[in-house]
Design an enzyme around this catalytic site. Structure first.
Site, PDB file in Angstrom:
ATOM      1  N   LYS A 225       0.822  -1.220   0.000  1.00  0.00           N
ATOM      2  CA  LYS A 225       0.000   0.000   0.000  1.00  0.00           C
ATOM      3  C   LYS A 225       0.856   1.270   0.000  1.00  0.00           C
ATOM      4  O   LYS A 225       0.496   2.265  -0.622  1.00  0.00           O
ATOM      5  CB  LYS A 225      -0.953   0.001   1.193  1.00  0.00           C
ATOM      6  CG  LYS A 225      -2.064  -1.045   1.055  1.00  0.00           C
ATOM      7  CD  LYS A 225      -3.059  -0.958   2.186  1.00  0.00           C
ATOM      8  CE  LYS A 225      -4.080  -2.076   2.092  1.00  0.00           C
ATOM      9  NZ  LYS A 225      -5.070  -2.043   3.161  1.00  0.00           N
TER      10      LYS A 225
ATOM     11  N   ASP B  67     -10.097   2.500   2.781  1.00  0.00           N
ATOM     12  CA  ASP B  67     -10.148   1.759   4.060  1.00  0.00           C
ATOM     13  C   ASP B  67     -10.839   2.574   5.160  1.00  0.00           C
ATOM     14  O   ASP B  67     -11.671   2.048   5.913  1.00  0.00           O
ATOM     15  CB  ASP B  67      -8.727   1.394   4.527  1.00  0.00           C
ATOM     16  CG  ASP B  67      -8.164   0.194   3.780  1.00  0.00           C
ATOM     17  OD1 ASP B  67      -8.949  -0.613   3.247  1.00  0.00           O
ATOM     18  OD2 ASP B  67      -6.920   0.061   3.732  1.00  0.00           O
TER      19      ASP B  67
ATOM     20  N   ALA C  26      -3.513   0.713   7.470  1.00  0.00           N
ATOM     21  CA  ALA C  26      -4.930   0.631   7.843  1.00  0.00           C
ATOM     22  C   ALA C  26      -5.212   1.540   9.038  1.00  0.00           C
ATOM     23  O   ALA C  26      -6.219   2.263   9.058  1.00  0.00           O
ATOM     24  CB  ALA C  26      -5.307  -0.813   8.159  1.00  0.00           C
TER      25      ALA C  26
ATOM     26  N   ARG D  30       3.531  -0.799  18.687  1.00  0.00           N
ATOM     27  CA  ARG D  30       4.810  -1.405  19.068  1.00  0.00           C
ATOM     28  C   ARG D  30       5.970  -0.445  18.811  1.00  0.00           C
ATOM     29  O   ARG D  30       6.809  -0.240  19.666  1.00  0.00           O
ATOM     30  CB  ARG D  30       4.964  -2.701  18.249  1.00  0.00           C
ATOM     31  CG  ARG D  30       6.200  -3.489  18.505  1.00  0.00           C
ATOM     32  CD  ARG D  30       6.178  -4.762  17.700  1.00  0.00           C
ATOM     33  NE  ARG D  30       6.112  -4.531  16.239  1.00  0.00           N
ATOM     34  CZ  ARG D  30       6.104  -5.485  15.346  1.00  0.00           C
ATOM     35  NH1 ARG D  30       6.146  -6.753  15.729  1.00  0.00           N
ATOM     36  NH2 ARG D  30       6.057  -5.210  14.054  1.00  0.00           N
TER      37      ARG D  30
ATOM     38  N   ARG E 162       6.366   5.333  14.889  1.00  0.00           N
ATOM     39  CA  ARG E 162       5.218   5.202  13.989  1.00  0.00           C
ATOM     40  C   ARG E 162       3.929   5.627  14.697  1.00  0.00           C
ATOM     41  O   ARG E 162       3.008   6.160  14.075  1.00  0.00           O
ATOM     42  CB  ARG E 162       5.095   3.766  13.487  1.00  0.00           C
ATOM     43  CG  ARG E 162       6.356   3.292  12.742  1.00  0.00           C
ATOM     44  CD  ARG E 162       6.095   2.695  11.412  1.00  0.00           C
ATOM     45  NE  ARG E 162       5.240   1.528  11.396  1.00  0.00           N
ATOM     46  CZ  ARG E 162       4.630   1.121  10.279  1.00  0.00           C
ATOM     47  NH1 ARG E 162       4.793   1.775   9.156  1.00  0.00           N
ATOM     48  NH2 ARG E 162       3.876   0.035  10.304  1.00  0.00           N
TER      49      ARG E 162
HETATM   50  P1  NAP Z   1       0.804  -2.832   8.169  1.00  0.00           P
HETATM   51  O1  NAP Z   1       0.904  -1.509   7.472  1.00  0.00           O
HETATM   52  O2  NAP Z   1       1.818  -3.884   7.893  1.00  0.00           O
HETATM   53  O3  NAP Z   1       0.797  -2.514   9.758  1.00  0.00           O
HETATM   54  C1  NAP Z   1       0.825  -3.560  10.685  1.00  0.00           C
HETATM   55  C2  NAP Z   1       0.639  -3.013  12.096  1.00  0.00           C
HETATM   56  O4  NAP Z   1       0.620  -4.119  13.011  1.00  0.00           O
HETATM   57  C3  NAP Z   1       1.782  -2.100  12.561  1.00  0.00           C
HETATM   58  O5  NAP Z   1       1.254  -1.118  13.435  1.00  0.00           O
HETATM   59  C4  NAP Z   1       2.696  -3.077  13.322  1.00  0.00           C
HETATM   60  O6  NAP Z   1       3.479  -2.468  14.318  1.00  0.00           O
HETATM   61  C5  NAP Z   1       1.656  -3.963  13.982  1.00  0.00           C
HETATM   62  N1  NAP Z   1       2.177  -5.286  14.327  1.00  0.00           N
HETATM   63  C6  NAP Z   1       2.503  -6.276  13.472  1.00  0.00           C
HETATM   64  N2  NAP Z   1       2.927  -7.357  14.169  1.00  0.00           N
HETATM   65  C7  NAP Z   1       2.869  -7.031  15.490  1.00  0.00           C
HETATM   66  C8  NAP Z   1       3.162  -7.722  16.699  1.00  0.00           C
HETATM   67  N3  NAP Z   1       3.618  -8.975  16.674  1.00  0.00           N
HETATM   68  N4  NAP Z   1       2.958  -7.078  17.857  1.00  0.00           N
HETATM   69  C9  NAP Z   1       2.483  -5.794  17.877  1.00  0.00           C
HETATM   70  N5  NAP Z   1       2.196  -5.096  16.774  1.00  0.00           N
HETATM   71  C10 NAP Z   1       2.373  -5.698  15.583  1.00  0.00           C
HETATM   72  O7  NAP Z   1      -0.605  -3.524   7.878  1.00  0.00           O
HETATM   73  P2  NAP Z   1      -2.015  -2.819   7.557  1.00  0.00           P
HETATM   74  O8  NAP Z   1      -2.192  -2.715   6.100  1.00  0.00           O
HETATM   75  O9  NAP Z   1      -2.107  -1.585   8.382  1.00  0.00           O
HETATM   76  O10 NAP Z   1      -3.042  -3.942   8.082  1.00  0.00           O
HETATM   77  C11 NAP Z   1      -3.214  -4.202   9.457  1.00  0.00           C
HETATM   78  C12 NAP Z   1      -4.328  -5.244   9.646  1.00  0.00           C
HETATM   79  O11 NAP Z   1      -5.575  -4.702   9.192  1.00  0.00           O
HETATM   80  C13 NAP Z   1      -4.103  -6.524   8.831  1.00  0.00           C
HETATM   81  O12 NAP Z   1      -4.518  -7.618   9.622  1.00  0.00           O
HETATM   82  C14 NAP Z   1      -5.037  -6.357   7.642  1.00  0.00           C
HETATM   83  O13 NAP Z   1      -5.473  -7.598   7.108  1.00  0.00           O
HETATM   84  C15 NAP Z   1      -6.193  -5.611   8.296  1.00  0.00           C
HETATM   85  N6  NAP Z   1      -6.990  -4.848   7.324  1.00  0.00           N
HETATM   86  C16 NAP Z   1      -8.316  -5.139   7.241  1.00  0.00           C
HETATM   87  C17 NAP Z   1      -9.124  -4.421   6.370  1.00  0.00           C
HETATM   88  C18 NAP Z   1     -10.587  -4.728   6.294  1.00  0.00           C
HETATM   89  O14 NAP Z   1     -11.232  -4.309   5.327  1.00  0.00           O
HETATM   90  N7  NAP Z   1     -11.156  -5.422   7.277  1.00  0.00           N
HETATM   91  C19 NAP Z   1      -8.569  -3.403   5.564  1.00  0.00           C
HETATM   92  C20 NAP Z   1      -7.200  -3.124   5.693  1.00  0.00           C
HETATM   93  C21 NAP Z   1      -6.419  -3.860   6.572  1.00  0.00           C
HETATM   94  P3  NAP Z   1       4.889  -1.740  13.939  1.00  0.00           P
HETATM   95  O15 NAP Z   1       4.540  -0.401  13.396  1.00  0.00           O
HETATM   96  O16 NAP Z   1       5.592  -1.693  15.240  1.00  0.00           O
HETATM   97  O17 NAP Z   1       5.565  -2.625  12.925  1.00  0.00           O
END
Ligand code: NAP
Length: 278
Positions: A71, A107, A136, A157, A161
């Site tokens: 993204k 989103d 997201a 975490r 960020r």
């Molecule tokens: P992303 O940009 O990769 O961000 C991931 C986030 O999760 C970051 O804040 C990261 O923290 C945190 N994280 C990952 N592993 C972790 C852990 N083990 N412990 C604590 N924090 C952790 O991903 P994204 O695009 O924002 O998506 C996030 C989630 O939303 C995903 O599960 C995705 O499938 C879901 N989503 C759902 C929809 C929907 O329509 N329902 C739409 C979009 C996204 P750091 O910053 O510290 O790395």
């Protein structure tokens, strides 16, 4: 019915993409609105992302959805981006016109519409804790602030960020801690914790019965966080509604047509059940 002979081509690009529900959702939207389109899955690792997008455009593709991990790269690639995409620094929807890429982010609006239209939750004056600061989370924080949330505490975490994401909340945004959940009315899990696992993104003892708990994770649909929320008397909101609403906004951007979202959730649920992931 449209009378074009060749269906318009759309695709989702990400890595991995094989379990995506987007082809199902867009196919049902097209059927319901009489649009002729195809929707493909393109699995591309980061080094292949730009070539995949440009190649799809060169082959006549009209638009793409973008998912993890591309993204932010999509935002960098698009010549122009919408206000929401610019705020989030992330693009989940690309429109392609004569090879030119325009980026959007649906989103945030998808999340808001699920809560306010389907679930009749008001966000005016809401005290929110957002877990996460990725693409997201940033889209959701920006949309929450626009919709009148009065306090948005961001917990992540990586502290740097968290600060950048909290700034998107304007006067309402701040870096918080999990203890903010105790006084919150809405908790949003926008981390990927709980995706495909039984992990909780915070201590379940912090959850309470005055809280709406929204989990963006939709695989599985019933996450450990949502189970814990129900056990503690909170209202649990899964990620499927947001998925359907963000797709509806993408569909409207591409086709100019608003698809009905009410029957879509049932169709997506039925599909998920047959795959054993609901
Ligand atoms: P992303 O940009 O990769 O961000 C991931 C986030 O999760 C970051 O804040 C990261 O923290 C945190 N994280 C990952 N592993 C972790 C852990 N083990 N412990 C604590 N924090 C952790 O991903 P994204 O695009 O924002 O998506 C996030 C989630 O939303 C995903 O599960 C995705 O499938 C879901 N989503 C759902 C929809 C929907 O329509 N329902 C739409 C979009 C996204 P750091 O910053 O510290 O790395």
């Amino acid at each position: 019915m449209t009378n074009k002979t060749t269906p318009d081509r759309y695709a989702l690009v990400g890595h991995p993409v094989e379990h995506s529900r987007s082809p199902l959702i867009h196919t049902v939207f097209a059927r319901q609105t009489g649009q002729r389109l195809t929707y493909e899955l393109i699995d591309a690792e980061p080094p292949a992302f730009e070539t995949a997008v440009r190649g799809f455009g060169a082959a006549g593709g009209k638009g793409m959805n973008v998912t993890v991990p591309h993204k932010e790269a999509a935002f960098a690639l698009c010549r122009q981006s919408s206000e929401a995409a610019t705020a989030a620094g992330a693009v989940n929807t690309i429109s392609i016109t004569d090879g030119a890429l325009t980026g959007h982010n649906t989103d945030g609006i998808g999340f808001i519409r699920d809560l306010t239209v389907n679930l009749r939750q008001s966000l005016a004056g809401a005290r929110v804790v957002v877990l996460g600061a990725g693409g997201a989370a940033r889209a959701v924080i920006d949309a929450l602030a626009r919709d009148g949330a009065c306090d948005i505490a961001v917990v992540n975490r990586s502290a740097d960020r968290a600060a950048a994401a909290a700034a998107l909340g304007g006067d309402a945004g701040r870096v918080g801690s999990v203890d903010d959940v105790l006084a919150a009315t809405l908790l949003v899990n926008a981390t990927s914790v709980g995706m495909g696992t039984d992990e909780l993104p915070l201590d379940a003892a912090l959850l309470h019965d005055r809280l709406v708990v929204a989990d963006l994770v939709y695989h599985p649909l019933e996450t450990a966080l949502l189970r814990a929320a129900r056990t503690r008397g909170a209202t649990a909101v899964d990620g499927l509604g947001m998925l359907v609403h963000q797709a509806a906004r993408s569909f409207r951007l591409w086709t100019g047509v608003d698809p009905p979202t009410d029957v879509m959730r049932a169709a997506a649920m039925a599909e998920l059940s047959t795959r054993g992931v609901a």
